[in-house]
Design a protein around this motif. Structure first.
Motif, PDB file in Angstrom:
ATOM      1  N   VAL A  31       1.033  -1.333  -0.057  1.00 14.85           N
ATOM      2  CA  VAL A  31       0.134   0.133   0.045  1.00 14.85           C
ATOM      3  C   VAL A  31       1.077   1.393   0.028  1.00 14.85           C
ATOM      4  CG1 VAL A  31      -2.032  -0.921   0.965  1.00 14.85           C
ATOM      5  CG2 VAL A  31      -0.100  -0.312   2.492  1.00 14.85           C
ATOM      6  N   ALA A  32       2.043   1.291   0.364  1.00 16.69           N
ATOM      7  CA  ALA A  32       3.055   2.191   0.312  1.00 16.69           C
ATOM      8  C   ALA A  32       4.648   1.768  -0.145  1.00 16.69           C
ATOM      9  CB  ALA A  32       2.801   3.121   1.593  1.00 16.69           C
ATOM     10  N   ASP A  33       5.247   2.592  -0.491  1.00 15.65           N
ATOM     11  CA  ASP A  33       6.567   2.279  -0.718  1.00 15.65           C
ATOM     12  C   ASP A  33       7.407   3.833  -0.780  1.00 15.65           C
ATOM     13  OD1 ASP A  33       8.953   1.580  -1.811  1.00 15.65           O
ATOM     14  OD2 ASP A  33       8.562   0.488  -3.305  1.00 15.65           O
ATOM     15  N   VAL A  34       8.203   4.034   0.153  1.00 19.28           N
ATOM     16  CA  VAL A  34       8.851   5.279   0.298  1.00 19.28           C
ATOM     17  C   VAL A  34      10.261   5.280   0.771  1.00 19.28           C
ATOM     18  CG1 VAL A  34       6.562   6.281   1.085  1.00 19.28           C
ATOM     19  CG2 VAL A  34       8.108   5.294   2.817  1.00 19.28           C
ATOM     20  N   GLN A  35      11.072   6.329   0.919  1.00 13.69           N
ATOM     21  CA  GLN A  35      12.256   6.380   1.280  1.00 13.69           C
ATOM     22  C   GLN A  35      12.598   7.285   2.511  1.00 13.69           C
ATOM     23  OE1 GLN A  35      15.029   7.244  -2.203  1.00 13.69           O
ATOM     24  NE2 GLN A  35      14.518   5.282  -3.124  1.00 13.69           N
ATOM     25  N   PRO A  36      13.618   7.156   3.258  1.00 13.19           N
ATOM     26  CA  PRO A  36      13.645   8.096   4.210  1.00 13.19           C
ATOM     27  C   PRO A  36      13.874   9.384   3.862  1.00 13.19           C
ATOM     28  CG  PRO A  36      15.465   6.492   4.329  1.00 13.19           C
ATOM     29  CD  PRO A  36      14.437   6.032   3.331  1.00 13.19           C
ATOM     30  N   ALA A  37      14.558   9.564   2.986  1.00 14.65           N
ATOM     31  CA  ALA A  37      14.972  10.892   2.541  1.00 14.65           C
ATOM     32  C   ALA A  37      13.801  11.806   2.259  1.00 14.65           C
ATOM     33  CB  ALA A  37      15.782  10.818   1.186  1.00 14.65           C
ATOM     34  N   ASP A  38      12.453  11.173   1.823  1.00 15.73           N
ATOM     35  CA  ASP A  38      11.478  11.832   1.391  1.00 15.73           C
ATOM     36  C   ASP A  38      10.791  12.495   2.719  1.00 15.73           C
ATOM     37  OD1 ASP A  38      11.599  10.800  -1.026  1.00 15.73           O
ATOM     38  OD2 ASP A  38      10.357   9.258  -0.742  1.00 15.73           O
ATOM     39  N   PHE A  39      11.188  12.034   3.932  1.00 12.42           N
ATOM     40  CA  PHE A  39      10.552  12.533   5.247  1.00 12.42           C
ATOM     41  C   PHE A  39      11.549  13.240   6.144  1.00 12.42           C
ATOM     42  CE2 PHE A  39       8.527   8.873   3.779  1.00 12.42           C
ATOM     43  CZ  PHE A  39       7.076   9.362   3.826  1.00 12.42           C
ATOM     44  N   LYS A  53       5.191  16.610   6.257  1.00 15.18           N
ATOM     45  CA  LYS A  53       5.163  15.614   5.293  1.00 15.18           C
ATOM     46  C   LYS A  53       4.794  14.149   5.705  1.00 15.18           C
ATOM     47  CE  LYS A  53       8.966  17.467   2.340  1.00 15.18           C
ATOM     48  NZ  LYS A  53      10.190  17.048   1.830  1.00 15.18           N
ATOM     49  N   TYR A  54       5.257  13.756   7.266  1.00 18.61           N
ATOM     50  CA  TYR A  54       4.872  12.349   7.618  1.00 18.61           C
ATOM     51  C   TYR A  54       3.301  12.569   7.926  1.00 18.61           C
ATOM     52  CZ  TYR A  54       4.452   8.834  11.058  1.00 18.61           C
ATOM     53  OH  TYR A  54       3.835   7.620  11.878  1.00 18.61           O
ATOM     54  N   SER A  55       2.704  13.439   8.469  1.00 20.67           N
ATOM     55  CA  SER A  55       1.292  13.539   8.634  1.00 20.67           C
ATOM     56  C   SER A  55       0.451  13.343   7.348  1.00 20.67           C
ATOM     57  CB  SER A  55       0.793  15.165   9.396  1.00 20.67           C
ATOM     58  OG  SER A  55       1.572  15.063  10.444  1.00 20.67           O
ATOM     59  N   GLU A  56       0.942  13.898   6.128  1.00 16.48           N
ATOM     60  CA  GLU A  56       0.315  13.826   4.974  1.00 16.48           C
ATOM     61  C   GLU A  56       0.304  12.400   4.618  1.00 16.48           C
ATOM     62  OE1 GLU A  56       2.253  16.666   2.300  1.00 16.48           O
ATOM     63  OE2 GLU A  56       1.458  18.245   3.046  1.00 16.48           O
ATOM     64  N   PHE A  57       1.669  11.603   4.810  1.00 12.01           N
ATOM     65  CA  PHE A  57       1.670  10.255   4.488  1.00 12.01           C
ATOM     66  C   PHE A  57       0.729   9.410   5.434  1.00 12.01           C
ATOM     67  CE2 PHE A  57       4.232   6.316   5.585  1.00 12.01           C
ATOM     68  CZ  PHE A  57       3.953   5.695   4.501  1.00 12.01           C
ATOM     69  N   ILE A  58       0.644   9.602   6.677  1.00 19.54           N
ATOM     70  CA  ILE A  58      -0.135   8.955   7.305  1.00 19.54           C
ATOM     71  C   ILE A  58      -1.844   9.008   7.078  1.00 19.54           C
ATOM     72  CG2 ILE A  58      -1.291   9.024   9.674  1.00 19.54           C
ATOM     73  CD1 ILE A  58       1.335   7.315   9.320  1.00 19.54           C
ATOM     74  N   GLU A  60      -2.833   9.457   4.015  1.00 14.81           N
ATOM     75  CA  GLU A  60      -3.118   8.930   2.819  1.00 14.81           C
ATOM     76  C   GLU A  60      -3.127   7.439   2.946  1.00 14.81           C
ATOM     77  OE1 GLU A  60      -0.232   9.994  -0.133  1.00 14.81           O
ATOM     78  OE2 GLU A  60      -1.080  12.264  -0.331  1.00 14.81           O
ATOM     79  N   LEU A  61      -2.260   7.017   3.832  1.00 17.15           N
ATOM     80  CA  LEU A  61      -2.102   5.630   4.141  1.00 17.15           C
ATOM     81  C   LEU A  61      -3.171   5.033   5.067  1.00 17.15           C
ATOM     82  CD1 LEU A  61      -0.420   2.987   4.240  1.00 17.15           C
ATOM     83  CD2 LEU A  61       0.754   4.012   6.402  1.00 17.15           C
ATOM     84  N   GLU A  62      -3.901   5.883   5.843  1.00 17.96           N
ATOM     85  CA  GLU A  62      -5.024   5.552   6.674  1.00 17.96           C
ATOM     86  C   GLU A  62      -6.426   5.512   5.716  1.00 17.96           C
ATOM     87  OE1 GLU A  62      -6.154   6.666  11.286  1.00 17.96           O
ATOM     88  OE2 GLU A  62      -6.240   8.538   9.777  1.00 17.96           O
ATOM     89  N   ILE A 110       6.982  -3.651   6.415  1.00 20.55           N
ATOM     90  CA  ILE A 110       6.148  -3.605   7.505  1.00 20.55           C
ATOM     91  C   ILE A 110       4.639  -3.815   7.179  1.00 20.55           C
ATOM     92  CG2 ILE A 110       5.181  -1.842   9.151  1.00 20.55           C
ATOM     93  CD1 ILE A 110       7.536  -0.215   9.085  1.00 20.55           C
ATOM     94  N   GLU A 111       4.211  -4.720   7.949  1.00 21.89           N
ATOM     95  CA  GLU A 111       2.705  -5.000   7.839  1.00 21.89           C
ATOM     96  C   GLU A 111       1.961  -4.056   8.546  1.00 21.89           C
ATOM     97  OE1 GLU A 111      -1.104  -7.157   6.906  1.00 21.89           O
ATOM     98  OE2 GLU A 111       1.043  -6.866   5.960  1.00 21.89           O
ATOM     99  N   ALA A 112       1.238  -3.374   8.113  1.00 25.28           N
ATOM    100  CA  ALA A 112       0.485  -1.918   8.842  1.00 25.28           C
ATOM    101  C   ALA A 112      -0.237  -2.583   9.972  1.00 25.28           C
ATOM    102  CB  ALA A 112      -0.481  -1.446   7.690  1.00 25.28           C
ATOM    103  N   PRO A 113       0.087  -2.020  11.066  1.00 26.80           N
ATOM    104  CA  PRO A 113      -0.716  -2.321  12.124  1.00 26.80           C
ATOM    105  C   PRO A 113      -2.198  -1.926  12.207  1.00 26.80           C
ATOM    106  CG  PRO A 113       0.778  -0.943  12.827  1.00 26.80           C
ATOM    107  CD  PRO A 113       1.013  -1.232  11.521  1.00 26.80           C
TER     108      PRO A 113
END
Length: 304
Positions: A31-39, A53-58, A60-62, A110-113
């Motif tokens: 459901v997501a594929d990211v790199q640490p540099a993006d955040f 950036k992390y909040s925007e990612f979360i 969308e993921l949610e 990571i399997e999303a908890p």
């Protein structure tokens, strides 16, 4: 020149062999594929998470993971259909996992908890509040006007099985939602500024008016209720409740001590709403005039 080319080739090979991606999966699917540099906040010696950036990612993921719970309902035979739990992202657990990955910069999957989201209405609650009918109202319409009859049935289905808990507010517009072609509503006659015209969803005011009279009979607190700009034939004068997505709403508050269950059905020219609750509900019935059955035969050319 050869050394430079070889160096570039090795760097590229290293990126391919040792990526630092975070792959998030849910039920076995990515459901997501990211790199640490993006955040990371740039130009800092130590890795610091960019919270925006992390909040925007979360968010969308949610949205990708969220599964809405399904309330328990009564079917047409009065049997209880069990509800179903939903799921949402467990934000705190995911943040802990993400932060470890962010600091270590190592590739990881990571399997999303997730957290279980229970339905508002389960079968136990429904069994308790379907026992006693405390309110009812029936109005009549011309079933030969297929578009209007269709809209009435669609809106009735939207409010059917809805439960209003004590102290909570029911909003017709909020529960039924916007009346659009995409939701199946058809053009049908409606009243706009005192004139009859065609509009998507014409007819649904008969549902809101029927509901108003049903809940008014049990003495709940009416919060919003507006009459049409001209008389309507399906309820006695002054007993209608007009609604519009961009205009008036019909709403009431459950000021009783028990939840209320709305049962609504439109068929064969009858728009019927029944209000149920538990055996221990406390309410004071009110006198509300009935709709006339004779009006149905006069509705063939009538629009709201």
């Amino acid at each position: 020149m050869k050394l430079t080319y070889l160096t570039m080739l090795l760097l590229f090979a290293n990126q391919v062999i040792s990526p630092s991606n975070l792959v998030v999966t849910y039920k076995g699917e990515t459901v997501a594929d990211v790199q640490p540099a993006d955040f990371a906040i740039p130009y800092l010696d130590e890795p610091i998470l960019d919270e925006e950036k992390y909040s925007e990612f979360i968010k969308e993921l949610e949205e990708d993971i969220y599964q809405e719970p399904v309330n328990a309902t009564l079917n047409d035979s009065g049997e209880i259909v069990a509800g179903k739990a939903g799921y949402t992202l467990h934000r705190q657990k995911f943040r802990d996992l993400f932060y470890t990955y962010f600091l270590n910069k190592q590739p990881v999957e990571i399997e999303a908890p997730v957290l279980k989201v229970h339905p508002r209405v389960d079968k136990e609650l429904l069994a308790m509040i379907r026992t006693k009918r405390i309110g009812q109202y029936i109005t009549y319409f011309n079933s030969n006007n297929e578009e209007r009859a269709h809209n009435i049935a669609l809106a009735a289905e939207a409010v059917n099985n809805y439960v209003v808990f004590p102290g909570k507010t029911f909003s017709f517009n909020e529960v039924v939602g916007k009346r659009t072609k995409e939701k199946g509503y058809l053009p049908a006659p409606e009243i706009v500024r005192g004139e009859v015209s065609e509009g998507i969803g014409g007819g649904i005011c008969q549902v809101s008016s029927t509901l108003f009279n049903a809940v008014d009979r049990i003495g709940v607190k009416i919060l919003q209720r507006y009459s049409h700009s001209k008389s309507v034939p399906y309820v006695p004068s002054g007993r209608d409740a007009t609604v519009s997505w961009y205009g008036p709403d019909f709403s009431f508050k459950n000021n009783l001590n028990q939840p209320l269950l709305i049962r609504a059905k439109a068929a064969y020219g009858n728009m019927e709403i029944n209000i149920y609750s538990s055996d221990i509900v406390e309410y004071k019935p009110r006198e509300v005039p009935n709709a006339s059955k004779e009006l149905r035969r006069d509705m063939e050319m009538f629009g709201e």
